[in-house]
Design a protein around this motif. Structure first.
Motif, short mmCIF file in Angstrom:
data_model
loop_
_atom_site.label_atom_id
_atom_site.label_comp_id
_atom_site.label_asym_id
_atom_site.label_seq_id
_atom_site.Cartn_x
_atom_site.Cartn_y
_atom_site.Cartn_z
N PHE A 374 34.16 19.49 59.51
CA PHE A 374 32.70 19.65 59.63
C PHE A 374 31.97 18.38 59.21
O PHE A 374 30.92 18.04 59.75
CB PHE A 374 32.23 20.83 58.76
N MET A 375 32.54 17.67 58.24
CA MET A 375 31.91 16.43 57.75
C MET A 375 31.79 15.38 58.85
O MET A 375 30.94 14.49 58.77
CB MET A 375 32.73 15.86 56.59
N GLN A 376 32.64 15.47 59.86
CA GLN A 376 32.65 14.44 60.91
C GLN A 376 31.85 14.84 62.15
O GLN A 376 31.92 14.18 63.18
CB GLN A 376 34.11 14.14 61.31
N THR A 377 31.08 15.91 62.03
CA THR A 377 30.21 16.31 63.14
C THR A 377 28.82 15.71 62.94
O THR A 377 28.50 15.16 61.88
CB THR A 377 30.10 17.84 63.22
N ASP A 378 28.00 15.84 63.97
CA ASP A 378 26.62 15.36 63.92
C ASP A 378 25.79 16.45 63.25
O ASP A 378 25.43 17.44 63.88
CB ASP A 378 26.13 15.08 65.34
N LEU A 379 25.49 16.27 61.97
CA LEU A 379 24.85 17.31 61.16
C LEU A 379 23.36 17.05 60.97
O LEU A 379 22.95 15.91 60.75
CB LEU A 379 25.51 17.38 59.78
N PRO A 380 22.55 18.11 61.01
CA PRO A 380 21.13 17.96 60.66
C PRO A 380 21.00 17.61 59.18
O PRO A 380 21.86 17.98 58.37
CB PRO A 380 20.55 19.36 60.94
N GLU A 381 19.94 16.93 58.82
CA GLU A 381 19.76 16.49 57.43
C GLU A 381 19.69 17.66 56.46
O GLU A 381 20.10 17.54 55.31
CB GLU A 381 18.49 15.65 57.32
N GLN A 382 19.14 18.80 56.92
CA GLN A 382 18.95 19.91 56.00
C GLN A 382 20.24 20.67 55.69
O GLN A 382 20.29 21.50 54.80
CB GLN A 382 17.89 20.89 56.53
N PHE A 383 21.32 20.42 56.44
CA PHE A 383 22.60 21.07 56.16
C PHE A 383 23.32 20.34 55.04
O PHE A 383 23.35 19.11 55.01
CB PHE A 383 23.50 21.07 57.40
N CYS A 384 23.91 21.10 54.14
CA CYS A 384 24.71 20.51 53.06
C CYS A 384 26.18 20.55 53.48
O CYS A 384 26.69 21.62 53.83
CB CYS A 384 24.51 21.28 51.76
N ALA A 385 26.87 19.43 53.45
CA ALA A 385 28.28 19.38 53.85
C ALA A 385 29.09 18.65 52.79
O ALA A 385 28.68 17.58 52.30
CB ALA A 385 28.43 18.70 55.20
N VAL A 386 30.24 19.22 52.45
CA VAL A 386 31.16 18.60 51.48
C VAL A 386 32.57 18.66 52.04
O VAL A 386 32.88 19.48 52.90
CB VAL A 386 31.10 19.32 50.11
#
Length: 426
Positions: A374-386
């Motif tokens: 998931f960390m390597q996807t194009d994430l919106p700023e409001q999503f928290c990813a670890v």
């Protein structure tokens, strides 16, 4: 085999783990990539095992039984036992819903028959023989779950269990890496139906699944269920307040399972119950009283917080279906916590991006993603990813989840259940 079967019959059951061995068990010293099971034979005997089956002569003594290969001997013993008792066996496989469907079928049939069923998800080349060795002389039906992540594995399990009846829950994007894509999944899971093609066997098919209908159109022994009134068992599938519901004639059966995909699982159990002449009122009682557990669509309330824990496993098909159902649930605020989906294969990034895009489309703001994929996807700023699940603990600990609906799903290896103690009201 004659002598091994005698040892089994004189035992109190079979064990492969010295940590849970019972007095009188027949211990099989199974070895793995990083351990030699033969080294535990003496410990098993000290713990009360009647005999230890080994495949390394240097560990032999008067209470060991030497074989060429412990795993193959376990499998052969299970087949021997299954053939001697000749208990009718229903086997099921599929990409999603196997264990829930197995439990529903078992609960329905138990109202009329003395049954055994696969415990938990002991559905592989070790679990299936261990399940078969639970058969007793008075067992009337066995429900055996079969799992696989490569082509050929279901065929191998069929040669161990020799099922009489079979059902495939669906063909989805699970274990794509091992199966070699969705076509490989279809081919691999269909090995169960191929084993049951003879006229004295029966297969159950979901008439509402075009792929199942297509694959079995030449089978003379199929039993169908579905919304089509021409099905052998006409069962309408729907939801009520997002909980699975089925209708048989005028009888409405409400379940405690979330989502339309679970209505399909309930319909399969109902059809198999009808085939085995379980009275409809018992089918209704069994399905309506079943409560999911073991982190499979398990719903719990903690004060004002409602948690849907579906973190036993995940693949692209089940993840998208679950998110669709959650999007329709009524709640003032929702929090989504997802973990990586494993064994997706070369399309892993594309599949994880699809999940992220779906979350964006559903306009969630409280989204927490765990895992390197998931960390390597194009994430919106409001999503928290670890990258690791444990990294979410300090983040979640600071948040107030009062009045929230929290949905949690990910592959087993992500161990998302460790987050539960930190989802609190402040």
């Amino acid at each position: 085999m004659t002598r091994l079967y005698q040892l089994f019959q004189a035992s109190t059951g079979v064990s492969t783990d010295t940590r849970s061995i019972q007095k009188g068990n027949l211990f099989f010293a199974l070895s793995g990539t990083n351990f030699n099971g033969n080294q535990f034979a003496a410990k098993a005997l000290e713990a009360g095992a009647s005999y230890a089956v080994i495949d390394d002569p240097q560990y032999a003594n008067e209470k060991t039984f030497l074989v060429e290969n412990c795993l193959q001997s376990l499998q052969a013993l299970a087949t021997e036992h299954r053939k001697k008792l000749n208990t009718p066996i229903i086997s099921l496989t599929g990409s999603n819903g196997k264990t829930t469907t197995k439990e529903l079928i078992a609960k329905v049939l138990s109202y009329k028959y003395k049954i055994i069923a696969t415990q938990g998800n002991l559905n592989n080349h070790i679990g299936v023989p261990l399940s078969l060795l639970q058969l007793k002389a008075d067992t009337q039906i066995a429900v055996i779950e079969m799992g696989a992540n490569h082509q050929g594995e279901i065929a191998q399990l069929c040669k161990i269990a020799y099922p009489d009846y079979g059902y495939i829950t669906n063909f989805g994007k699970a274990h794509l890496e091992g199966f070699g894509g969705i076509e490989g999944v279809i081919k691999g899971k269909s090995e169960l139906y191929q084993h049951l093609i003879s006229k004295d066997k029966k297969i159950f098919i979901n008439q509402d699944d075009p792929k199942q209908v297509e694959l079995t159109q030449d089978y003379p022994n199929r039993i169908s269920f579905g919304s089509d009134p021409t099905s052998d068992y006409a069962i309408h599938k729907t939801t009520n307040n997002n909980f699975a519901q089925i209708k048989i004639g005028d009888e409405v059966i409400q379940t405690q399972l979330l989502g339309l995909y679970n209505a399909q699982n309930a319909a399969a159990a109902a059809a198999i119950g009808q085939y085995f002449e379980v009275p409809l009122h018992h089918i209704k009682e069994a399905l309506s009283s079943y409560q999911p557990s073991n982190n499979r669509s398990q719903i719990t309330n903690h004060g004002s917080i409602k948690i849907i824990m579906d973190a036993y496993n995940a693949n692209p098909t089940s993840m998208l279906a679950a998110l669709e159902e959650v999007s329709q649930l009524k709640a003032d605020q929702k929090t989504i916590i997802l973990g990586d989906m494993f064994e997706v294969g070369p399309t892993w990034k594309e599949e994880h991006q699809t999940i992220v895009d779906t979350l964006k489309k559903q306009a969630y703001t409280n989204v927490f993603l765990c895992g390197k994929q998931f960390m390597q996807t194009d994430l919106p700023e409001q999503f928290c990813a670890v990258a690791e699940t444990k990294e979410l603990i300090p983040v979640l600990s600071k948040k107030d989840f009062s009045e929230q609906l929290i949905f949690i799903k990910g592959s087993r290896g992500m161990a998302l259940e460790q987050l539960l103690p930190y989802l609190k009201e402040q």
